[in-house]
Design an enzyme around this catalytic site. Structure first.
Site, mmCIF file in Angstrom:
data_model
loop_
_atom_site.group_PDB
_atom_site.id
_atom_site.type_symbol
_atom_site.label_atom_id
_atom_site.label_comp_id
_atom_site.label_asym_id
_atom_site.label_seq_id
_atom_site.Cartn_x
_atom_site.Cartn_y
_atom_site.Cartn_z
ATOM 1 N N SER A 15 1.622 61.267 0.795
ATOM 2 C CA SER A 15 2.787 61.726 1.404
ATOM 3 C C SER A 15 3.212 63.148 1.165
ATOM 4 O O SER A 15 4.065 63.768 1.775
ATOM 5 C CB SER A 15 4.154 60.796 1.592
ATOM 6 N N HIS A 40 -1.400 66.577 -6.847
ATOM 7 C CA HIS A 40 -0.830 65.899 -7.659
ATOM 8 C C HIS A 40 -1.593 64.405 -7.817
ATOM 9 O O HIS A 40 -2.158 64.021 -6.886
ATOM 10 C CB HIS A 40 0.741 65.578 -7.764
ATOM 11 N N CYS A 93 7.498 71.191 -6.074
ATOM 12 C CA CYS A 93 7.442 72.759 -6.647
ATOM 13 C C CYS A 93 8.196 72.832 -7.584
ATOM 14 O O CYS A 93 9.321 72.200 -7.728
ATOM 15 C CB CYS A 93 7.592 73.521 -5.659
ATOM 16 N N HIS A 124 1.753 68.780 -2.123
ATOM 17 C CA HIS A 124 1.560 69.521 -3.342
ATOM 18 C C HIS A 124 0.643 68.608 -4.248
ATOM 19 O O HIS A 124 0.826 67.406 -4.374
ATOM 20 C CB HIS A 124 2.724 69.716 -4.146
ATOM 21 N N HIS A 146 1.434 75.256 -4.991
ATOM 22 C CA HIS A 146 1.622 74.400 -3.934
ATOM 23 C C HIS A 146 0.089 74.382 -3.270
ATOM 24 O O HIS A 146 -0.221 73.184 -2.537
ATOM 25 C CB HIS A 146 2.714 74.852 -3.224
ATOM 26 N N ASN A 170 -4.427 60.176 -5.109
ATOM 27 C CA ASN A 170 -4.948 59.970 -3.492
ATOM 28 C C ASN A 170 -4.535 61.366 -3.091
ATOM 29 O O ASN A 170 -3.598 61.717 -2.857
ATOM 30 C CB ASN A 170 -3.783 59.015 -3.237
ATOM 31 N N GLN A 201 -1.120 60.465 -10.105
ATOM 32 C CA GLN A 201 -0.266 59.382 -10.599
ATOM 33 C C GLN A 201 -0.686 58.687 -12.022
ATOM 34 O O GLN A 201 -1.968 58.684 -12.180
ATOM 35 C CB GLN A 201 0.025 58.427 -9.706
ATOM 36 N N CYS A 260 9.509 71.591 -0.966
ATOM 37 C CA CYS A 260 8.628 70.715 -1.578
ATOM 38 C C CYS A 260 9.410 69.959 -2.795
ATOM 39 O O CYS A 260 9.847 70.851 -3.676
ATOM 40 C CB CYS A 260 7.157 71.565 -2.076
#
Length: 351
Positions: A162, A167, A56, A165, A116, A154, A169, A53
């Site tokens: 895509s 997350h 990670c 993990h 993760h 998203n 933005q 990943c």
């Protein structure tokens, strides 16, 4: 529905005060069969740490940079940002038929935790509170240099994510984007015409009617808004007048963490899947100015409609005429509200 003059069972339009546009509601269409595209349900069991990943802790990203060995939320500059800090300043095309302008900004990525395998609703409330604090810190930091800071997530491949993990933005820009400009104008007009803050009045009205509330606590409520477009769309609102995330008190941040866990758990429990969505915070712009007409809020736009594999598409009439939905806001709120607060993955398990 609130008005006896408009039927809740027949086609009708609802007005979105926040954006100044109409939404067509067609409840009778819920009876139609579905034989269209079905998305793959999220059934992957993810490890606590994935050595392959890019997000990670301690792993190396595509550009050769090694991630910090972090715990909790972690922020880094996006390796492929949509906005650049060193773009040319100023300048336009000068042609009214082919307008363009140079813009500057920056983009960052925020991992919610080192885990993760844990999405936002699977984190403890104390860990979600850390996420809230970092959101606020990022807005303060970037808002000192840019006019607008977008904090968003998203979630899920269906929404174009895509990287599995968990997350979000953070994008900052020296301009106000279209959605923000529309909300700014509508909120300013409402204050000028009524002397009231639009979303503060709206939150109080929803708290009184109780038809579209999904979850609430002393400081916050999440509702399926009267004008919702996406099937299980929600709007997260503070109960007092707040301009931006950094303005929240400690107890309000605790309350927000509590509400986010309860709301997102209901999303996952609806179809027992990692419920995809795009969510984001809208607060007063950070450029100099008078912004008392603004009220902090978050939008959740999830695409799933009938099951974990059937989504809502914004095509045809929606693209060429106006937004349209079948499930009423009241029906969607009742379905979400009635779901348990224990995450479906936690049944019989201890984390």
């Amino acid at each position: 529905m609130s008005s006896s003059c408009v039927s809740s069972d027949a086609p009708h339009r609802r007005f979105n005060l926040l954006k100044g546009e109409w939404v067509l509601v067609s409840p009778h269409r819920n009876k139609r069969p579905w034989s269209g595209q079905q998305e793959a349900a999220s059934a992957e069991v993810k490890p606590r740490f994935d050595p392959g990943c890019y997000l990670c802790p301690g792993n190396t990203r595509n550009n050769g940079v090694t991630n910090d060995d972090y715990e909790g939320p972690w922020v880094f500059d996006n390796d492929f940002p949509a906005l650049l800090t060193d773009s040319p300043e100023g300048g336009t095309t000068g042609d009214p038929l082919f307008r363009a302008e140079n813009v500057r900004g920056t983009a960052r990525v925020m991992c919610f935790s080192e885990r993760h395998d844990l999405t936002l609703p699977e984190l403890p409330v104390s860990e979600i509170r850390k996420v809230v604090d970092v959101w606020a810190e990022q807005i303060e930091d970037l808002g000192a240099r840019y006019d607008w800071v977008a904090v968003f997530e998203n979630k899920g491949a269906v929404m174009g994510c895509s990287q599995p993990h968990p997350h979000g933005q953070i994008w900052a820009s020296d301009f106000l984007p279209n959605e923000v400009t529309r909300e700014d104008a509508c909120q300013a007009r409402h204050l000028a015409e009524t002397g009231e803050v639009l979303l503060l009045s709206y939150a109080a009205a929803e708290a009184s009617k109780r038809e579209r509330i999904v979850v609430e606590n002393d400081d916050w409520l999440a509702v399926v808004p009267w004008w919702a477009v996406w099937p299980f769309e929600t709007l997260v609102l503070p109960r007092r007048h707040v301009l931006r995330l950094p303005d929240l008190t400690g107890p309000e941040r605790d309350g927000l963490a509590d509400l986010l866990k309860r709301l997102c758990t209901r999303y996952d429990n609806l179809f027992e899947t990692e419920f995809p969505y795009t969510m984001g915070w809208h607060g007063a712009p950070t450029r100099a100015g008078l912004w008392d007409h603004w009220q902090l809020h978050a939008h959740f736009y999830p695409p799933l409609l009938r099951s974990a594999t059937v989504r809502k598409f914004m095509v045809g009439y929606e693209m060429l005429s106006e937004a349209q939905r079948d499930l009423t806001a009241e029906q969607a709120a009742e379905r979400l509200r009635s779901l348990p607060e224990l995450h479906f993955k936690s049944k019989g398990q201890e984390r």
